[in-house]
Design a protein around this motif. Structure first.
Motif, PDB file in Angstrom:
ATOM      1  N   THR A   1     -16.916  50.275  43.450  1.00 52.16           N
ATOM      2  CA  THR A   1     -17.477  50.449  44.795  1.00 52.16           C
ATOM      3  C   THR A   1     -16.415  50.815  45.822  1.00 52.16           C
ATOM      4  OG1 THR A   1     -17.270  48.106  45.303  1.00 52.16           O
ATOM      5  CG2 THR A   1     -19.356  48.830  44.321  1.00 52.16           C
ATOM      6  N   LEU A   2     -15.136  50.649  45.485  1.00 53.15           N
ATOM      7  CA  LEU A   2     -14.073  50.996  46.436  1.00 53.15           C
ATOM      8  C   LEU A   2     -14.056  52.488  46.760  1.00 53.15           C
ATOM      9  CD1 LEU A   2     -11.062  48.798  45.271  1.00 53.15           C
ATOM     10  CD2 LEU A   2     -12.543  48.485  47.265  1.00 53.15           C
ATOM     11  N   PHE A   3     -14.480  53.336  45.839  1.00 54.37           N
ATOM     12  CA  PHE A   3     -14.458  54.777  46.096  1.00 54.37           C
ATOM     13  C   PHE A   3     -15.333  55.128  47.303  1.00 54.37           C
ATOM     14  CE2 PHE A   3     -13.199  54.674  41.612  1.00 54.37           C
ATOM     15  CZ  PHE A   3     -12.094  55.511  41.639  1.00 54.37           C
ATOM     16  N   SER A   4     -16.564  54.687  47.304  1.00 56.74           N
ATOM     17  CA  SER A   4     -17.455  55.038  48.412  1.00 56.74           C
ATOM     18  C   SER A   4     -17.042  54.321  49.701  1.00 56.74           C
ATOM     19  CB  SER A   4     -18.914  54.722  48.064  1.00 56.74           C
ATOM     20  OG  SER A   4     -19.084  53.342  47.822  1.00 56.74           O
ATOM     21  N   ARG A   5     -16.582  53.078  49.588  1.00 56.41           N
ATOM     22  CA  ARG A   5     -16.159  52.357  50.793  1.00 56.41           C
ATOM     23  C   ARG A   5     -14.908  52.992  51.402  1.00 56.41           C
ATOM     24  NH1 ARG A   5     -16.802  47.504  47.643  1.00 56.41           N
ATOM     25  NH2 ARG A   5     -14.817  46.717  48.406  1.00 56.41           N
ATOM     26  N   ALA A   6     -13.994  53.452  50.561  1.00 55.53           N
ATOM     27  CA  ALA A   6     -12.786  54.124  51.061  1.00 55.53           C
ATOM     28  C   ALA A   6     -13.168  55.439  51.747  1.00 55.53           C
ATOM     29  CB  ALA A   6     -11.797  54.367  49.931  1.00 55.53           C
ATOM     30  N   HIS A   7     -14.084  56.165  51.148  1.00 56.61           N
ATOM     31  CA  HIS A   7     -14.542  57.424  51.743  1.00 56.61           C
ATOM     32  C   HIS A   7     -15.136  57.179  53.133  1.00 56.61           C
ATOM     33  CE1 HIS A   7     -16.064  61.497  51.976  1.00 56.61           C
ATOM     34  NE2 HIS A   7     -17.254  61.001  52.280  1.00 56.61           N
ATOM     35  N   LYS A   8     -15.987  56.170  53.241  1.00 57.44           N
ATOM     36  CA  LYS A   8     -16.605  55.837  54.536  1.00 57.44           C
ATOM     37  C   LYS A   8     -15.564  55.408  55.560  1.00 57.44           C
ATOM     38  CE  LYS A   8     -21.055  54.508  52.658  1.00 57.44           C
ATOM     39  NZ  LYS A   8     -21.856  53.390  52.167  1.00 57.44           N
ATOM     40  N   ALA A   9     -14.488  54.775  55.092  1.00 56.41           N
ATOM     41  CA  ALA A   9     -13.430  54.310  56.001  1.00 56.41           C
ATOM     42  C   ALA A   9     -12.404  55.407  56.297  1.00 56.41           C
ATOM     43  CB  ALA A   9     -12.727  53.092  55.404  1.00 56.41           C
ATOM     44  N   GLY A  10     -12.582  56.585  55.698  1.00 55.70           N
ATOM     45  CA  GLY A  10     -11.666  57.695  55.948  1.00 55.70           C
ATOM     46  C   GLY A  10     -10.326  57.554  55.232  1.00 55.70           C
ATOM     47  N   LYS A  11     -10.298  56.796  54.153  1.00 57.49           N
ATOM     48  CA  LYS A  11      -9.057  56.592  53.387  1.00 57.49           C
ATOM     49  C   LYS A  11      -9.034  57.525  52.181  1.00 57.49           C
ATOM     50  CE  LYS A  11      -8.385  52.810  55.861  1.00 57.49           C
ATOM     51  NZ  LYS A  11      -7.680  52.870  57.097  1.00 57.49           N
ATOM     52  N   ILE A  12      -7.839  57.912  51.795  1.00 56.35           N
ATOM     53  CA  ILE A  12      -7.648  58.709  50.586  1.00 56.35           C
ATOM     54  C   ILE A  12      -7.361  57.743  49.442  1.00 56.35           C
ATOM     55  CG2 ILE A  12      -6.221  60.463  49.474  1.00 56.35           C
ATOM     56  CD1 ILE A  12      -5.654  61.515  52.366  1.00 56.35           C
ATOM     57  N   VAL A  13      -8.018  57.950  48.310  1.00 58.81           N
ATOM     58  CA  VAL A  13      -7.870  57.067  47.153  1.00 58.81           C
ATOM     59  C   VAL A  13      -6.915  57.677  46.136  1.00 58.81           C
ATOM     60  CG1 VAL A  13      -9.062  56.099  45.137  1.00 58.81           C
ATOM     61  CG2 VAL A  13     -10.143  56.011  47.383  1.00 58.81           C
ATOM     62  N   LEU A  14      -6.004  56.845  45.663  1.00 60.46           N
ATOM     63  CA  LEU A  14      -5.172  57.179  44.512  1.00 60.46           C
ATOM     64  C   LEU A  14      -5.537  56.185  43.420  1.00 60.46           C
ATOM     65  CD1 LEU A  14      -1.662  57.672  46.173  1.00 60.46           C
ATOM     66  CD2 LEU A  14      -3.217  59.442  45.368  1.00 60.46           C
ATOM     67  N   VAL A  15      -5.806  56.675  42.227  1.00 59.80           N
ATOM     68  CA  VAL A  15      -6.149  55.796  41.114  1.00 59.80           C
ATOM     69  C   VAL A  15      -4.909  55.578  40.268  1.00 59.80           C
ATOM     70  CG1 VAL A  15      -7.531  55.562  39.015  1.00 59.80           C
ATOM     71  CG2 VAL A  15      -8.555  56.520  41.081  1.00 59.80           C
ATOM     72  N   SER A  16      -4.606  54.312  40.037  1.00 59.43           N
ATOM     73  CA  SER A  16      -3.509  53.979  39.124  1.00 59.43           C
ATOM     74  C   SER A  16      -4.104  53.477  37.808  1.00 59.43           C
ATOM     75  CB  SER A  16      -2.590  52.919  39.740  1.00 59.43           C
ATOM     76  OG  SER A  16      -3.287  51.714  39.952  1.00 59.43           O
ATOM     77  N   ARG A  17      -3.351  53.636  36.764  1.00 58.97           N
ATOM     78  CA  ARG A  17      -3.705  53.154  35.428  1.00 58.97           C
ATOM     79  C   ARG A  17      -5.093  53.599  34.955  1.00 58.97           C
ATOM     80  NH1 ARG A  17      -2.605  48.199  37.812  1.00 58.97           N
ATOM     81  NH2 ARG A  17      -0.424  48.090  38.308  1.00 58.97           N
ATOM     82  N   PRO A  18      -5.429  54.886  35.076  1.00 66.63           N
ATOM     83  CA  PRO A  18      -6.763  55.322  34.626  1.00 66.63           C
ATOM     84  C   PRO A  18      -6.971  55.100  33.126  1.00 66.63           C
ATOM     85  CG  PRO A  18      -5.381  57.220  35.080  1.00 66.63           C
ATOM     86  CD  PRO A  18      -4.629  56.016  35.559  1.00 66.63           C
ATOM     87  N   PHE A  19      -5.896  55.056  32.373  1.00 59.92           N
ATOM     88  CA  PHE A  19      -5.993  54.817  30.928  1.00 59.92           C
ATOM     89  C   PHE A  19      -5.450  53.442  30.562  1.00 59.92           C
ATOM     90  CE2 PHE A  19      -5.511  59.451  31.525  1.00 59.92           C
ATOM     91  CZ  PHE A  19      -6.767  59.822  31.129  1.00 59.92           C
ATOM     92  N   ALA A  20      -5.431  52.521  31.537  1.00 56.72           N
ATOM     93  CA  ALA A  20      -4.977  51.137  31.324  1.00 56.72           C
ATOM     94  C   ALA A  20      -3.594  51.106  30.690  1.00 56.72           C
ATOM     95  CB  ALA A  20      -5.986  50.363  30.504  1.00 56.72           C
ATOM     96  N   SER A  21      -2.674  51.866  31.292  1.00 60.27           N
ATOM     97  CA  SER A  21      -1.281  51.946  30.805  1.00 60.27           C
ATOM     98  C   SER A  21      -1.203  52.320  29.331  1.00 60.27           C
ATOM     99  CB  SER A  21      -0.553  50.625  31.069  1.00 60.27           C
ATOM    100  OG  SER A  21      -0.534  50.346  32.448  1.00 60.27           O
ATOM    101  N   GLY A  22      -2.136  53.165  28.897  1.00 64.20           N
ATOM    102  CA  GLY A  22      -2.142  53.652  27.506  1.00 64.20           C
ATOM    103  C   GLY A  22      -3.020  52.845  26.575  1.00 64.20           C
ATOM    104  N   ALA A  23      -3.452  51.663  26.980  1.00 66.63           N
ATOM    105  CA  ALA A  23      -4.247  50.804  26.098  1.00 66.63           C
ATOM    106  C   ALA A  23      -5.568  51.441  25.700  1.00 66.63           C
ATOM    107  CB  ALA A  23      -4.497  49.456  26.770  1.00 66.63           C
ATOM    108  N   LEU A  24      -6.144  52.282  26.549  1.00 62.51           N
ATOM    109  CA  LEU A  24      -7.431  52.911  26.205  1.00 62.51           C
ATOM    110  C   LEU A  24      -7.288  53.968  25.122  1.00 62.51           C
ATOM    111  CD1 LEU A  24      -9.099  53.202  29.721  1.00 62.51           C
ATOM    112  CD2 LEU A  24      -9.438  51.461  27.968  1.00 62.51           C
ATOM    113  N   PHE A  25      -6.057  54.428  24.871  1.00 60.06           N
ATOM    114  CA  PHE A  25      -5.868  55.384  23.796  1.00 60.06           C
ATOM    115  C   PHE A  25      -5.859  54.721  22.436  1.00 60.06           C
ATOM    116  CE2 PHE A  25      -3.813  57.807  27.314  1.00 60.06           C
ATOM    117  CZ  PHE A  25      -4.715  58.848  27.322  1.00 60.06           C
TER     118      PHE A  25
END
Length: 187
Positions: A161-185
């Motif tokens: 839910t942070l994506f839509s709330r950040a958008h409404k607040a005018g913030k730019i989102v950076l996603v860290s660990r999209p692959f859980a530091s490699g664990a998802l591989f």
């Protein structure tokens, strides 16, 4: 298993290849060992025009201790300022400064905000690295911060839910660990 840390030459070669492949956003931090030092040396080799193409994000509030080979959080005013000054010395340009391992209290602390504000002339954007909803909410409620970075992957679905709330607040989102530091591989 311990990770092999690249030598300065290997790191700069990797950065040169990344730049050649079109990468222009680089995220670093004092907590990442010699990352800022190596990135700074790479950026110094670029022309002014090439350097202006880059967006450099770094952080303050967590440091790497080369003796213990561990990181430590230092959110004291002196620790934050020392970190910022060292980053500005090592990196010829900083586009974004983020508070690393932020807490709701830290994001709302007037003394911390005043300290960060003193660097707004040298660093165009300020942000928060959050790992929980409470810290993210504090950052979203602040007009001071431009960016919000948080880990988002299958292991952190509660942060969706942070994506839509950040958008409404005018913030730019950076996603860290999209692959859980490699664990998802591994799966």
């Amino acid at each position: 298993k311990e990770m092999k840390v690249p030598s300065e030459e290997e790191a700069i070669d990797f950065l040169r290849k990344a730049f050649g492949a079109g990468i222009r956003v680089f995220d670093t931090a004092p907590a990442y060992g010699k990352s800022e030092e190596y990135l700074g040396k790479f950026l110094d080799k670029l022309s002014v025009a090439e350097r202006q193409e880059c967006f450099i994000a770094t952080k303050c509030g967590e440091e790497y201790d080369f003796n213990s080979r561990l990181t430590r959080v230092d959110h004291s005013l002196g620790g934050i300022e020392k970190s910022i000054k060292r980053s500005l010395k090592q990196l010829p340009v900083v586009s974004l400064l983020q508070v690393h391992k932020a807490t709701p209290a830290l994001v709302s602390d007037k003394a911390v905000l005043n300290l960060l504000a003193r660097y707004k002339g040298k660093i165009p954007f300020m942000g928060v690295c959050a790992t929980d909803n409470a810290t993210a909410e504090a950052a979203l409620a602040s007009n001071f911060f431009d960016f919000l970075q948080f880990p988002y992957n299958r292991g952190h679905p509660e942060l969706l839910t942070l994506f839509s709330r950040a958008h409404k607040a005018g913030k730019i989102v950076l996603v860290s660990r999209p692959f859980a530091s490699g664990a998802l591989f591994v799966d």
